[in-house]
Design a protein around this motif. Structure first.
Motif, short mmCIF file in Angstrom:
data_model
loop_
_atom_site.label_atom_id
_atom_site.label_comp_id
_atom_site.label_asym_id
_atom_site.label_seq_id
_atom_site.Cartn_x
_atom_site.Cartn_y
_atom_site.Cartn_z
N UNK A 22 0.84 -1.17 0.11
CA UNK A 22 -0.05 0.15 -0.11
C UNK A 22 0.81 1.30 -0.10
N UNK A 23 1.77 1.35 0.80
CA UNK A 23 2.91 2.63 0.79
C UNK A 23 3.67 2.72 -0.83
N UNK A 24 3.91 1.47 -1.24
CA UNK A 24 4.48 1.65 -2.50
C UNK A 24 3.36 2.27 -3.76
N UNK A 25 2.24 1.60 -3.57
CA UNK A 25 1.34 2.21 -4.49
C UNK A 25 0.96 3.81 -4.16
N UNK A 26 1.28 4.08 -2.93
CA UNK A 26 0.76 5.49 -2.72
C UNK A 26 2.03 6.31 -3.09
N UNK A 27 3.03 5.76 -2.93
CA UNK A 27 4.39 6.50 -3.90
C UNK A 27 4.30 6.54 -5.17
N UNK A 28 3.86 5.49 -5.87
CA UNK A 28 3.49 5.27 -7.47
C UNK A 28 2.52 6.17 -7.45
N UNK A 42 8.47 1.76 -11.04
CA UNK A 42 9.58 1.38 -10.45
C UNK A 42 8.68 0.95 -8.85
N UNK A 43 7.95 1.80 -8.50
CA UNK A 43 7.19 1.61 -7.23
C UNK A 43 5.96 0.86 -7.43
N UNK A 47 5.08 -2.64 -5.50
CA UNK A 47 3.75 -2.84 -4.74
C UNK A 47 3.59 -4.40 -5.14
N UNK A 48 3.65 -4.73 -6.35
CA UNK A 48 3.54 -6.29 -6.64
C UNK A 48 4.39 -7.10 -5.88
N UNK A 49 5.57 -7.07 -5.74
CA UNK A 49 6.28 -7.92 -4.99
C UNK A 49 6.00 -7.74 -3.53
N UNK A 50 5.68 -6.76 -2.96
CA UNK A 50 5.27 -6.87 -1.60
C UNK A 50 3.99 -7.63 -1.77
N UNK A 51 3.16 -7.71 -2.39
CA UNK A 51 1.92 -8.49 -2.50
C UNK A 51 2.31 -10.04 -2.63
N UNK A 52 3.18 -10.12 -3.50
CA UNK A 52 3.98 -11.46 -3.76
C UNK A 52 4.31 -12.07 -2.19
N UNK A 53 5.23 -11.19 -1.43
CA UNK A 53 5.57 -11.56 -0.33
C UNK A 53 4.70 -12.06 0.82
N UNK A 82 9.76 15.30 -2.40
CA UNK A 82 10.29 14.95 -3.81
C UNK A 82 10.75 13.44 -3.99
N UNK A 83 11.52 13.18 -5.05
CA UNK A 83 11.69 11.74 -5.46
C UNK A 83 12.67 10.98 -4.28
N UNK A 84 13.68 12.13 -3.99
CA UNK A 84 14.87 11.57 -3.14
C UNK A 84 14.18 11.34 -1.72
N UNK A 85 13.07 12.27 -1.21
CA UNK A 85 12.47 11.99 0.07
C UNK A 85 12.04 10.46 -0.13
N UNK A 86 10.99 10.25 -1.19
CA UNK A 86 10.47 8.93 -1.37
C UNK A 86 11.45 7.79 -1.29
N UNK A 87 12.80 7.95 -1.79
CA UNK A 87 13.35 6.72 -1.80
C UNK A 87 14.20 6.73 -0.50
#
Length: 173
Positions: A22-28, A42-43, A47-53, A82-87
Motif C-alpha cells: 500500500x505504501x509503494x502504491x501511494x508513492x507510485x 518502479x514503485x 507494490x506487486x513484489x510486496x503482495x507476492x511476499x 520530492x523523489x529523493x524523500x520517497x527513496x
C-alpha cells in the motif's frame, strides 16, 4: 505444524507486507502526479513484489496447517517532498522490514522451527537486495541534485524495469 507464536508472527508479517504494498502504491501515485512515469513504474513493481511476499507467507501458513487471520491495513503516507524523500523513506521502510524478518528468524530459531527458518532465508537475502537497490537510487538522486536532465534520464531508466514474480515459493496457477 506451526506453533501459535510462529503463526501469530507470520500473520503479523502478512499484514506488514500488505502495508508495504500500500505504501509503494501511494508513492507510485505521487510519482504519476509529478510526471515521473518511470519512478511510478518502479514503485508499482515494488507494490506487486510486496503482495507476492504476503502471498508467500499466506501460502506457508496454510501449508503448515495454520490459520491465516487478515488484519486491517493502517493508513500510509500519501505525500513526499520530492523523489529523493520517497527513496529515503523506501530505504528506512526496508530497514524496518529487515528487522521484522530478522525477528521472525530469531523466533523460529528459539522455537526450533527449522522449516520456517529455511523459508525465511529467502526473505533475508531479499532484504539485502531491497536495501541495496534503495541506496543505489538515493545515491543516483543525490548525484543528480535536482538536475532536470538527470531526473529525466533516471526516470527513463526506471521505466524499463519489468515485473518478475518474487519467488519460486509462490504457488503457480
Amino acid at each position: 505444524m506451526l506453533s501459535k507464536k510462529i503463526e501469530e508472527a507470520i500473520n503479523n508479517q502478512i499484514n506488514a507486507e500488505m502495508w508495504s504494498a500500500y505504501l509503494y502504491l501511494s508513492m507510485a501515485a505521487q510519482c504519476h502526479d509529478l510526471g515521473y512515469g518511470g519512478m511510478a513504474n518502479w514503485f508499482e513493481i515494488q507494490f506487486k513484489e510486496e503482495q507476492d511476499h504476503a502471498q508467500i507467507f499466506y501460502n506457508y501458513v496454510i501449508s503448515r496447517g495454520g490459520r491465516v487471520i487478515l488484519k486491517p491495513i493502517d493508513k500510509v503516507q500519501t505525500e513526499w517532498k520530492d523523489a529523493l524523500a520517497m527513496f529515503e523513506n523506501t530505504l528506512e521502510h526496508e530497514q524496518v522490514v529487515t528487522s521484522l524478518i530478522n525477528n521472525l528468524f530469531a523466533l523460529a530459531t528459539k522455537e526450533k522451527d527449522y522449516a520456517t527458518q529455511s523459508m525465511l532465508k529467502w526473505f533475508i537475502d531479499e532484504q539485502v537486495e531491497e536495501e541495496e537497490n534503495a541506496r543505489a537510487l538515493i545515491d543516483s538522486l543525490k548525484m543528480i541534485n535536482g538536475n532536470g536532465y538527470g531526473l529525466y534520464m533516471l526516470d527513463k531508466e526506471l521505466a524499463a524495469r519489468t515485473y518478475t514474480q518474487a519467488s519460486p515459493l509462490t504457488k503457480e496457477e
